[in-house]
Design a protein around this motif. Structure first.
Motif, PDB file in Angstrom:
ATOM      1  N   ALA A 198       0.824  -1.209   0.000  1.00  0.00           N
ATOM      2  CA  ALA A 198       0.000   0.000   0.000  1.00  0.00           C
ATOM      3  C   ALA A 198       0.859   1.260   0.000  1.00  0.00           C
ATOM      4  O   ALA A 198       0.609   2.190  -0.781  1.00  0.00           O
ATOM      5  CB  ALA A 198      -0.934  -0.004   1.208  1.00  0.00           C
ATOM      6  N   PHE A 199       1.875   1.302   0.845  1.00  0.00           N
ATOM      7  CA  PHE A 199       2.727   2.494   0.887  1.00  0.00           C
ATOM      8  C   PHE A 199       3.574   2.623  -0.376  1.00  0.00           C
ATOM      9  O   PHE A 199       3.812   3.736  -0.856  1.00  0.00           O
ATOM     10  CB  PHE A 199       3.611   2.503   2.141  1.00  0.00           C
ATOM     11  N   CYS A 252       1.096   3.852  -3.195  1.00  0.00           N
ATOM     12  CA  CYS A 252       0.718   5.245  -2.945  1.00  0.00           C
ATOM     13  C   CYS A 252       1.899   6.189  -3.157  1.00  0.00           C
ATOM     14  O   CYS A 252       1.725   7.309  -3.645  1.00  0.00           O
ATOM     15  CB  CYS A 252       0.147   5.403  -1.544  1.00  0.00           C
ATOM     16  N   SER A 253       3.104   5.752  -2.832  1.00  0.00           N
ATOM     17  CA  SER A 253       4.285   6.585  -3.065  1.00  0.00           C
ATOM     18  C   SER A 253       4.547   6.771  -4.551  1.00  0.00           C
ATOM     19  O   SER A 253       4.899   7.870  -5.002  1.00  0.00           O
ATOM     20  CB  SER A 253       5.514   5.982  -2.387  1.00  0.00           C
ATOM     21  N   LEU A 306      -4.614   9.256  -1.177  1.00  0.00           N
ATOM     22  CA  LEU A 306      -3.509   8.507  -1.800  1.00  0.00           C
ATOM     23  C   LEU A 306      -2.215   9.305  -1.744  1.00  0.00           C
ATOM     24  O   LEU A 306      -1.145   8.760  -1.466  1.00  0.00           O
ATOM     25  CB  LEU A 306      -3.843   8.171  -3.250  1.00  0.00           C
ATOM     26  N   TYR A 307      -2.319  10.613  -2.034  1.00  0.00           N
ATOM     27  CA  TYR A 307      -1.115  11.438  -2.031  1.00  0.00           C
ATOM     28  C   TYR A 307      -0.582  11.633  -0.619  1.00  0.00           C
ATOM     29  O   TYR A 307       0.624  11.759  -0.423  1.00  0.00           O
ATOM     30  CB  TYR A 307      -1.381  12.798  -2.678  1.00  0.00           C
ATOM     31  N   THR A 308      -1.485  11.653   0.354  1.00  0.00           N
ATOM     32  CA  THR A 308      -1.052  11.792   1.739  1.00  0.00           C
ATOM     33  C   THR A 308      -0.321  10.538   2.192  1.00  0.00           C
ATOM     34  O   THR A 308       0.737  10.619   2.829  1.00  0.00           O
ATOM     35  CB  THR A 308      -2.259  12.073   2.657  1.00  0.00           C
ATOM     36  N   ILE A 309      -0.879   9.381   1.879  1.00  0.00           N
ATOM     37  CA  ILE A 309      -0.217   8.125   2.242  1.00  0.00           C
ATOM     38  C   ILE A 309       1.103   7.988   1.489  1.00  0.00           C
ATOM     39  O   ILE A 309       2.089   7.501   2.030  1.00  0.00           O
ATOM     40  CB  ILE A 309      -1.144   6.927   1.958  1.00  0.00           C
ATOM     41  N   GLY A 310       1.136   8.459   0.248  1.00  0.00           N
ATOM     42  CA  GLY A 310       2.349   8.374  -0.563  1.00  0.00           C
ATOM     43  C   GLY A 310       3.255   9.572  -0.411  1.00  0.00           C
ATOM     44  O   GLY A 310       3.924   9.985  -1.361  1.00  0.00           O
ATOM     45  N   ILE A 361       2.244   6.640  -6.924  1.00  0.00           N
ATOM     46  CA  ILE A 361       1.181   7.522  -7.403  1.00  0.00           C
ATOM     47  C   ILE A 361       1.463   8.964  -6.995  1.00  0.00           C
ATOM     48  O   ILE A 361       1.323   9.891  -7.806  1.00  0.00           O
ATOM     49  CB  ILE A 361      -0.192   7.053  -6.874  1.00  0.00           C
ATOM     50  N   GLY A 362       1.883   9.171  -5.760  1.00  0.00           N
ATOM     51  CA  GLY A 362       2.217  10.516  -5.295  1.00  0.00           C
ATOM     52  C   GLY A 362       3.380  11.122  -6.062  1.00  0.00           C
ATOM     53  O   GLY A 362       3.353  12.300  -6.427  1.00  0.00           O
ATOM     54  N   ALA A 385      -8.403  12.002  -4.638  1.00  0.00           N
ATOM     55  CA  ALA A 385      -7.177  11.232  -4.481  1.00  0.00           C
ATOM     56  C   ALA A 385      -6.258  11.795  -3.400  1.00  0.00           C
ATOM     57  O   ALA A 385      -5.124  11.348  -3.264  1.00  0.00           O
ATOM     58  CB  ALA A 385      -6.438  11.178  -5.810  1.00  0.00           C
TER      59      ALA A 385
END
Length: 169
Positions: free
Chosen positions: A82-83, A86-87, A116-120, A89-90, A113
């Motif tokens: 997941a990380f 998301c990274s 997603l950007y916060t997690i990534g 994508i970010g 989204a």
């Protein structure tokens, strides 16, 4: 005017070029690469890389907590995937945002989204780090827009056309 008032974009008339748009952490030093532009680039690069490293350490502590909870082998795997996703994508979203403005029809997409950007966040920080090694993040985009506005404000008038130009029509 008393000399302390400043002109804003709303104060400029049609056809007049407004000033350059400031870039976060760089202000308008990107226009002529003056002032402390190089120091700011070095500072942003170091700060982004340091923040990404701290983020990785925090994620490692989180992984150790998951492993200590004896939650099974699948949860740490999903946590890592997941990380990582998301990274990526970010990183991609941030990198693309340095090159072009988002389409007007996609205004609601970043809000959807945002998680997603916060997690990534590691990918976002690494994109800042990689881009600042070349230029101020978004400088190419801002420069093109600024030169386009400046060029529109100094467009050639019929009286300034060369006399030897053939007549059209």
């Amino acid at each position: 005017m008393n000399g302390t008032e400043t002109t804003t974009d709303a104060d400029t008339g049609p056809g007049q070029a407004s000033g350059p748009e400031p870039i976060r952490f760089f202000g308008t030093t990107w226009v002529n690469h003056d002032g402390d532009y190089r120091m700011r680039r070095a500072g942003v690069a170091a700060g982004a890389l340091l923040a990404a490293a701290v983020g990785v350490v925090v994620l490692i502590f989180g992984m150790q907590g998951i492993l200590a909870a004896t939650s099974g082998p699948m949860l740490p795997f999903l946590y890592t995937i997941a990380f990582a996703v998301c990274s990526v994508i970010g990183f991609h979203h941030t990198w693309v945002s340095f090159l072009r403005r988002p389409a007007p029809t996609a205004e609601d997409q970043p809000e959807a989204a945002k998680g997603l950007y916060t997690i990534g966040f590691i990918g976002v920080l690494l994109a800042y780090f990689a881009r600042v090694l070349v230029e101020a993040p978004g400088e190419k985009l801002h420069r093109a827009e600024y030169e386009e506005r400046a060029g529109a404000g100094t467009a050639a008038t019929p009286s300034s056309a060369p006399a030897s130009a053939p007549a059209e029509g």
